[in-house]
Design a protein around this motif. Structure first.
Motif, mmCIF file in Angstrom:
data_model
loop_
_atom_site.group_PDB
_atom_site.id
_atom_site.type_symbol
_atom_site.label_atom_id
_atom_site.label_comp_id
_atom_site.label_asym_id
_atom_site.label_seq_id
_atom_site.Cartn_x
_atom_site.Cartn_y
_atom_site.Cartn_z
ATOM 1 N N VAL A 101 0.827 -1.200 0.000
ATOM 2 C CA VAL A 101 0.000 0.000 0.000
ATOM 3 C C VAL A 101 0.868 1.259 0.000
ATOM 4 C CG1 VAL A 101 -1.660 1.320 1.365
ATOM 5 C CG2 VAL A 101 -1.974 -1.122 1.049
ATOM 6 N N PHE A 102 1.832 1.341 0.908
ATOM 7 C CA PHE A 102 2.649 2.547 0.998
ATOM 8 C C PHE A 102 3.563 2.708 -0.215
ATOM 9 C CE2 PHE A 102 1.336 2.641 5.417
ATOM 10 C CZ PHE A 102 1.180 3.997 5.617
ATOM 11 N N TYR A 103 4.066 1.609 -0.747
ATOM 12 C CA TYR A 103 4.900 1.688 -1.938
ATOM 13 C C TYR A 103 4.087 2.210 -3.123
ATOM 14 C CZ TYR A 103 8.393 0.409 -5.403
ATOM 15 O OH TYR A 103 9.317 0.443 -6.416
ATOM 16 N N THR A 104 2.864 1.723 -3.263
ATOM 17 C CA THR A 104 1.993 2.185 -4.348
ATOM 18 C C THR A 104 1.615 3.651 -4.167
ATOM 19 O OG1 THR A 104 1.130 -0.048 -4.623
ATOM 20 C CG2 THR A 104 -0.179 1.738 -5.553
ATOM 21 N N LEU A 105 1.276 4.039 -2.947
ATOM 22 C CA LEU A 105 0.953 5.449 -2.693
ATOM 23 C C LEU A 105 2.154 6.346 -2.972
ATOM 24 C CD1 LEU A 105 -1.195 5.205 0.561
ATOM 25 C CD2 LEU A 105 -1.988 5.677 -1.763
ATOM 26 N N GLY A 106 3.334 5.854 -2.637
ATOM 27 C CA GLY A 106 4.550 6.616 -2.928
ATOM 28 C C GLY A 106 4.759 6.809 -4.414
ATOM 29 N N THR A 160 2.485 3.389 -20.102
ATOM 30 C CA THR A 160 1.496 3.985 -19.201
ATOM 31 C C THR A 160 0.471 2.951 -18.761
ATOM 32 O OG1 THR A 160 1.756 6.133 -20.264
ATOM 33 C CG2 THR A 160 -0.262 5.779 -19.007
ATOM 34 N N ILE A 161 -0.039 2.173 -19.688
ATOM 35 C CA ILE A 161 -1.052 1.168 -19.358
ATOM 36 C C ILE A 161 -0.491 0.123 -18.406
ATOM 37 C CG2 ILE A 161 -2.453 -0.707 -20.308
ATOM 38 C CD1 ILE A 161 -2.886 1.115 -22.785
ATOM 39 N N VAL A 162 0.721 -0.362 -18.692
ATOM 40 C CA VAL A 162 1.340 -1.370 -17.819
ATOM 41 C C VAL A 162 1.564 -0.794 -16.422
ATOM 42 C CG1 VAL A 162 3.434 -2.737 -17.455
ATOM 43 C CG2 VAL A 162 2.363 -2.683 -19.697
ATOM 44 N N MET A 163 2.053 0.452 -16.346
ATOM 45 C CA MET A 163 2.299 1.085 -15.053
ATOM 46 C C MET A 163 1.005 1.236 -14.253
ATOM 47 S SD MET A 163 3.466 4.908 -14.106
ATOM 48 C CE MET A 163 1.978 5.427 -14.881
ATOM 49 N N LEU A 164 -0.029 1.763 -14.877
ATOM 50 C CA LEU A 164 -1.308 1.957 -14.176
ATOM 51 C C LEU A 164 -1.924 0.616 -13.774
ATOM 52 C CD1 LEU A 164 -2.850 4.856 -16.297
ATOM 53 C CD2 LEU A 164 -1.828 5.009 -14.015
ATOM 54 N N LEU A 165 -1.803 -0.372 -14.636
ATOM 55 C CA LEU A 165 -2.315 -1.705 -14.342
ATOM 56 C C LEU A 165 -1.591 -2.306 -13.137
ATOM 57 C CD1 LEU A 165 -4.385 -3.759 -15.381
ATOM 58 C CD2 LEU A 165 -2.563 -4.740 -16.760
ATOM 59 N N GLY A 210 1.955 -12.717 -1.536
ATOM 60 C CA GLY A 210 2.947 -13.022 -2.562
ATOM 61 C C GLY A 210 2.645 -12.323 -3.872
ATOM 62 N N LEU A 211 1.365 -12.266 -4.214
ATOM 63 C CA LEU A 211 0.947 -11.585 -5.433
ATOM 64 C C LEU A 211 1.182 -10.075 -5.313
ATOM 65 C CD1 LEU A 211 -0.265 -12.497 -8.105
ATOM 66 C CD2 LEU A 211 -2.523 -12.080 -7.161
ATOM 67 N N ALA A 212 0.925 -9.536 -4.127
ATOM 68 C CA ALA A 212 1.171 -8.109 -3.897
ATOM 69 C C ALA A 212 2.651 -7.782 -4.064
ATOM 70 C CB ALA A 212 0.687 -7.699 -2.511
ATOM 71 N N LEU A 213 3.512 -8.640 -3.550
ATOM 72 C CA LEU A 213 4.952 -8.430 -3.691
ATOM 73 C C LEU A 213 5.364 -8.518 -5.161
ATOM 74 C CD1 LEU A 213 7.639 -7.937 -2.304
ATOM 75 C CD2 LEU A 213 7.864 -10.404 -2.036
ATOM 76 N N LEU A 214 4.819 -9.479 -5.881
ATOM 77 C CA LEU A 214 5.112 -9.610 -7.310
ATOM 78 C C LEU A 214 4.697 -8.347 -8.062
ATOM 79 C CD1 LEU A 214 5.955 -11.309 -9.810
ATOM 80 C CD2 LEU A 214 3.574 -12.069 -9.903
ATOM 81 N N PHE A 215 3.504 -7.837 -7.758
ATOM 82 C CA PHE A 215 3.041 -6.632 -8.439
ATOM 83 C C PHE A 215 3.845 -5.405 -8.033
ATOM 84 C CE2 PHE A 215 -1.124 -8.944 -9.130
ATOM 85 C CZ PHE A 215 -0.903 -9.111 -10.478
ATOM 86 N N CYS A 216 4.375 -5.367 -6.808
ATOM 87 C CA CYS A 216 5.264 -4.269 -6.409
ATOM 88 C C CYS A 216 6.547 -4.291 -7.229
ATOM 89 C CB CYS A 216 5.596 -4.350 -4.923
ATOM 90 S SG CYS A 216 4.324 -3.701 -3.857
ATOM 91 N N ILE A 217 7.087 -5.470 -7.459
ATOM 92 C CA ILE A 217 8.293 -5.604 -8.273
ATOM 93 C C ILE A 217 7.993 -5.185 -9.715
ATOM 94 C CG2 ILE A 217 9.937 -7.268 -9.232
ATOM 95 C CD1 ILE A 217 9.620 -8.796 -6.504
ATOM 96 N N LEU A 218 6.877 -5.662 -10.245
ATOM 97 C CA LEU A 218 6.477 -5.269 -11.600
ATOM 98 C C LEU A 218 6.197 -3.771 -11.676
ATOM 99 C CD1 LEU A 218 4.151 -8.248 -12.590
ATOM 100 C CD2 LEU A 218 6.472 -7.787 -13.399
ATOM 101 N N GLN A 219 5.643 -3.224 -10.600
ATOM 102 C CA GLN A 219 5.362 -1.797 -10.517
ATOM 103 C C GLN A 219 6.662 -0.993 -10.635
ATOM 104 O OE1 GLN A 219 3.719 0.918 -6.990
ATOM 105 N NE2 GLN A 219 2.650 -1.001 -7.197
ATOM 106 N N PHE A 220 7.708 -1.469 -9.967
ATOM 107 C CA PHE A 220 9.011 -0.798 -10.031
ATOM 108 C C PHE A 220 9.518 -0.758 -11.467
ATOM 109 C CE2 PHE A 220 13.624 -1.253 -10.209
ATOM 110 C CZ PHE A 220 14.022 -0.084 -9.585
ATOM 111 N N PHE A 221 9.494 -1.909 -12.129
ATOM 112 C CA PHE A 221 9.986 -1.965 -13.502
ATOM 113 C C PHE A 221 9.087 -1.181 -14.461
ATOM 114 C CE2 PHE A 221 12.156 -5.824 -11.886
ATOM 115 C CZ PHE A 221 13.456 -5.392 -12.120
ATOM 116 N N ALA A 222 7.784 -1.222 -14.240
ATOM 117 C CA ALA A 222 6.861 -0.478 -15.100
ATOM 118 C C ALA A 222 7.064 1.027 -14.930
ATOM 119 C CB ALA A 222 5.416 -0.858 -14.772
ATOM 120 N N LEU A 223 7.284 1.474 -13.698
ATOM 121 C CA LEU A 223 7.521 2.898 -13.468
ATOM 122 C C LEU A 223 8.853 3.330 -14.077
ATOM 123 C CD1 LEU A 223 6.349 5.428 -12.167
ATOM 124 C CD2 LEU A 223 7.592 4.854 -10.097
ATOM 125 N N ALA A 224 9.865 2.466 -14.004
ATOM 126 C CA ALA A 224 11.154 2.780 -14.631
ATOM 127 C C ALA A 224 10.987 2.892 -16.146
ATOM 128 C CB ALA A 224 12.187 1.718 -14.269
#
Length: 127
Positions: A46-51, A81-86, A102-116
């Motif tokens: 939650v906090f990583y996504t809000l950040g 943009t679509i991948v990042m927002l997704l 585990g899924l939340a952690l996976l999506f956080c990792i994907l979120q990092f790469f998508a934002l990059a």
């Protein structure tokens, strides 16, 4: 929208810095909360996504909301943009509704790469 685009340059820079600092603080806080027993991974997600949302929102001060939205959905960065927002949405869904850590952690990792990937798309010829 009109008030946000009529800000002076100094106010825009201050807003950018404040919003970006809040985003970094939320991401850092999320990383610290990762080690809390039982709920740590959910709090991290939650906090990583809000950040990340606050960090993306900080650029609204520099470009203005409408120009930012137009640039986000240009053909050269539409997929990024679509991948990042997704990834942002799926992280929150897995933390709140599905309760799959585990899924939340996976999506956080994907979120990092998508934002990059999204951020790199703003650098000319970096894609």
């Amino acid at each position: 929208v009109i008030d946000a685009t009529s800000l002076g340059w100094g106010t825009r820079v201050k807003g950018f810095i404040a919003c970006f600092a809040i985003g970094c603080l939320c991401s850092l806080l999320g990383s610290c909360l990762l080690w809390v027993p039982k709920k740590g991974l959910m709090l991290f997600a939650v906090f990583y996504t809000l950040g990340n949302i606050a960090s993306i929102g900080s650029t609204l001060f520099l470009m203005g909301p409408m120009k930012q939205l137009k640039r986000m959905f240009e053909p050269t960065r539409l997929i990024a943009t679509i991948v990042m927002l997704l990834c942002l949405i799926l992280t929150l869904c897995s933390a709140f509704w599905w309760r799959k850590e585990g899924l939340a952690l996976l999506f956080c990792i994907l979120q990092f790469f998508a934002l990059a990937w999204y951020s790199i798309s703003f650098i000319p010829f970096a894609r």
